[in-house]
Design a protein around this motif. Sequence first.
Motif, PDB file in Angstrom:
ATOM      1  N   GLU A 114       0.815  -1.216   0.000  1.00  0.00           N
ATOM      2  CA  GLU A 114       0.000   0.000   0.000  1.00  0.00           C
ATOM      3  C   GLU A 114       0.851   1.271   0.000  1.00  0.00           C
ATOM      4  O   GLU A 114       0.427   2.315   0.493  1.00  0.00           O
ATOM      5  N   GLY A 115       2.072   1.163  -0.527  1.00  0.00           N
ATOM      6  CA  GLY A 115       2.942   2.336  -0.628  1.00  0.00           C
ATOM      7  C   GLY A 115       3.432   2.862   0.692  1.00  0.00           C
ATOM      8  O   GLY A 115       3.796   4.044   0.804  1.00  0.00           O
ATOM      9  N   SER A 116       3.457   2.038   1.720  1.00  0.00           N
ATOM     10  CA  SER A 116       3.815   2.500   3.067  1.00  0.00           C
ATOM     11  C   SER A 116       5.254   2.989   3.155  1.00  0.00           C
ATOM     12  O   SER A 116       5.586   3.776   4.050  1.00  0.00           O
ATOM     13  N   HIS A 117       6.118   2.524   2.249  1.00  0.00           N
ATOM     14  CA  HIS A 117       7.520   2.934   2.282  1.00  0.00           C
ATOM     15  C   HIS A 117       7.795   4.193   1.465  1.00  0.00           C
ATOM     16  O   HIS A 117       8.960   4.583   1.317  1.00  0.00           O
ATOM     17  N   CYS A 118       6.758   4.786   0.920  1.00  0.00           N
ATOM     18  CA  CYS A 118       6.938   5.997   0.112  1.00  0.00           C
ATOM     19  C   CYS A 118       6.188   7.193   0.679  1.00  0.00           C
ATOM     20  O   CYS A 118       6.096   8.236   0.011  1.00  0.00           O
ATOM     21  N   PHE A 119       5.639   7.068   1.887  1.00  0.00           N
ATOM     22  CA  PHE A 119       4.923   8.164   2.508  1.00  0.00           C
ATOM     23  C   PHE A 119       5.454   8.372   3.927  1.00  0.00           C
ATOM     24  O   PHE A 119       6.327   7.646   4.390  1.00  0.00           O
ATOM     25  N   HIS A 120       4.918   9.395   4.585  1.00  0.00           N
ATOM     26  CA  HIS A 120       5.305   9.718   5.959  1.00  0.00           C
ATOM     27  C   HIS A 120       6.824   9.961   6.040  1.00  0.00           C
ATOM     28  O   HIS A 120       7.367  10.697   5.228  1.00  0.00           O
ATOM     29  N   THR A 121       7.511   9.328   6.979  1.00  0.00           N
ATOM     30  CA  THR A 121       8.938   9.600   7.183  1.00  0.00           C
ATOM     31  C   THR A 121       9.772   9.191   5.975  1.00  0.00           C
ATOM     32  O   THR A 121      10.619   9.961   5.501  1.00  0.00           O
ATOM     33  N   LEU A 122       9.528   7.986   5.458  1.00  0.00           N
ATOM     34  CA  LEU A 122      10.316   7.519   4.313  1.00  0.00           C
ATOM     35  C   LEU A 122      10.016   8.341   3.068  1.00  0.00           C
ATOM     36  O   LEU A 122      10.910   8.548   2.223  1.00  0.00           O
ATOM     37  N   GLY A 123       8.795   8.838   2.934  1.00  0.00           N
ATOM     38  CA  GLY A 123       8.476   9.700   1.802  1.00  0.00           C
ATOM     39  C   GLY A 123       9.230  11.014   1.853  1.00  0.00           C
ATOM     40  O   GLY A 123       9.726  11.515   0.830  1.00  0.00           O
ATOM     41  N   VAL A 124       9.338  11.599   3.055  1.00  0.00           N
ATOM     42  CA  VAL A 124      10.119  12.831   3.220  1.00  0.00           C
ATOM     43  C   VAL A 124      11.584  12.585   2.849  1.00  0.00           C
ATOM     44  O   VAL A 124      12.220  13.404   2.172  1.00  0.00           O
ATOM     45  N   LEU A 125      12.120  11.452   3.291  1.00  0.00           N
ATOM     46  CA  LEU A 125      13.516  11.141   2.982  1.00  0.00           C
ATOM     47  C   LEU A 125      13.722  10.940   1.488  1.00  0.00           C
ATOM     48  O   LEU A 125      14.772  11.313   0.945  1.00  0.00           O
ATOM     49  N   ARG A 126      12.752  10.379   0.800  1.00  0.00           N
ATOM     50  CA  ARG A 126      12.879  10.195  -0.648  1.00  0.00           C
ATOM     51  C   ARG A 126      12.870  11.540  -1.378  1.00  0.00           C
ATOM     52  O   ARG A 126      13.666  11.768  -2.294  1.00  0.00           O
ATOM     53  N   VAL A 127      11.965  12.422  -0.975  1.00  0.00           N
ATOM     54  CA  VAL A 127      11.956  13.762  -1.578  1.00  0.00           C
ATOM     55  C   VAL A 127      13.257  14.494  -1.279  1.00  0.00           C
ATOM     56  O   VAL A 127      13.837  15.151  -2.153  1.00  0.00           O
ATOM     57  N   SER A 128      13.725  14.368  -0.051  1.00  0.00           N
ATOM     58  CA  SER A 128      14.988  15.000   0.326  1.00  0.00           C
ATOM     59  C   SER A 128      16.153  14.446  -0.484  1.00  0.00           C
ATOM     60  O   SER A 128      17.035  15.204  -0.915  1.00  0.00           O
TER      61      SER A 128
END
Length: 425
Positions: free
Chosen positions: A83-97
Amino acid sequence: MSDPRVRSFQITPDDLEAAQLDELIREIEHKSLFYYKEKNKSLRARYVYGTIFLIINLCAWFIRDYAQKALALLPYVSSCGPEGSHCFHTLGVLRVSLGCFIFFLVMFLSTWNTMKLHQAQNYWHSDYWTFKFFLLVSAMVASFFIPQLYIQIYGEIARVGAGIFLGLQLVSVIEFITWWNNYWMPNNQSKQSCSFGLVMSTVFYIGSVCGIAVMYYFYAASTACTLNIFFISLTVLLLVIMMVMSLHSKVNRGLLSSGIMASYIVFLCWSAIRSEPSNTKCNAHTQNGHADWITILSFLIAIGAIVMATFSTGIDSESFRFRKDEAKDEDDIPYSYGFFHLVFSLGAMYFAMLFVSWNLEHSAQKWSIDVGWTSTWVKIVNEWFAAAIYLWKLIAPIVRQPRVHEQPQPTTTQVSRQIDEVNFP
């Protein structure tokens, strides 16, 4: 016998020199106009980069708080997990960063040795926006295909990068305070400038004392708030030490710079205490589950502060030069492109840590930024480090002064002997 009509059309050496001089003047004016246009283009480019950085910050906030519901119907790649859990919240911020970091790192590597306006790196820094937009989007998209393990490793590295950014920001702020003090209190002090500097010193110190009183009233109201009492009391001690050192006869820096620094130190202490979790008894700033207009406004101001801190530090390469007396030529770049992009790449790590509150294990609350015990201690250490740097700048000229040893005066016998050696070699 020569024809006088022919002589009237002959070019004399004086005419030739005048023509060459006019051509040289036109060439110089053409180059000056070219350098002027390139400098303006370069100065405008830094605001474009700042706007890009602001948009990326807003994207990181959206990915953290609302993207999982808004993008629920989109298919996820395997790296995003169930469900995309690794691309949102904390991990999503880190990916954008990470995508932002890659973009500005590429810009740093491609512009770090730029010195002159006619170099190809100058055009790359100030132009080719379509290609750079494609590069930025590609870096952003690629970061969402990276496995979770590598994103977590980047998060640990981002903590170090964010710490380096805080150090650069402190040096830049202290250098700005020094410049501010020199501007308001020049060496050739007139009565008007001294009066103005004294008034501003009084204003800053009154503001600092009021800030201390407000923090004691709201965050250290009971004896159970020992940690807050310790933070605030240590801040008071630092203010007294800075004021005494500034007025010391060997330092003699006046009260203006220490007053400005005192306000900055009080602000850091207040910001650190406000970052404490809302469930603590001594935190007067409670955060409820919903977002009211004060919370939203504070959040947007915090994002603007992140962008301004990154931008102001990025254009302040002069504070980090070992030699600041170098004369600039007309064709020199107006600011260091490499340093500018390096600061923005570190700023990408910094905003990631603020959005996740320096905690890689748990997701932050909606409309919150930089809240938690880790954030509190980071800001407190930042405050102490800022005071240490400022105190070192006060005493460094005294410590670095060469010691002059008094040489013994030669005796009469030694002087006579030296005279004899000169007259009778």
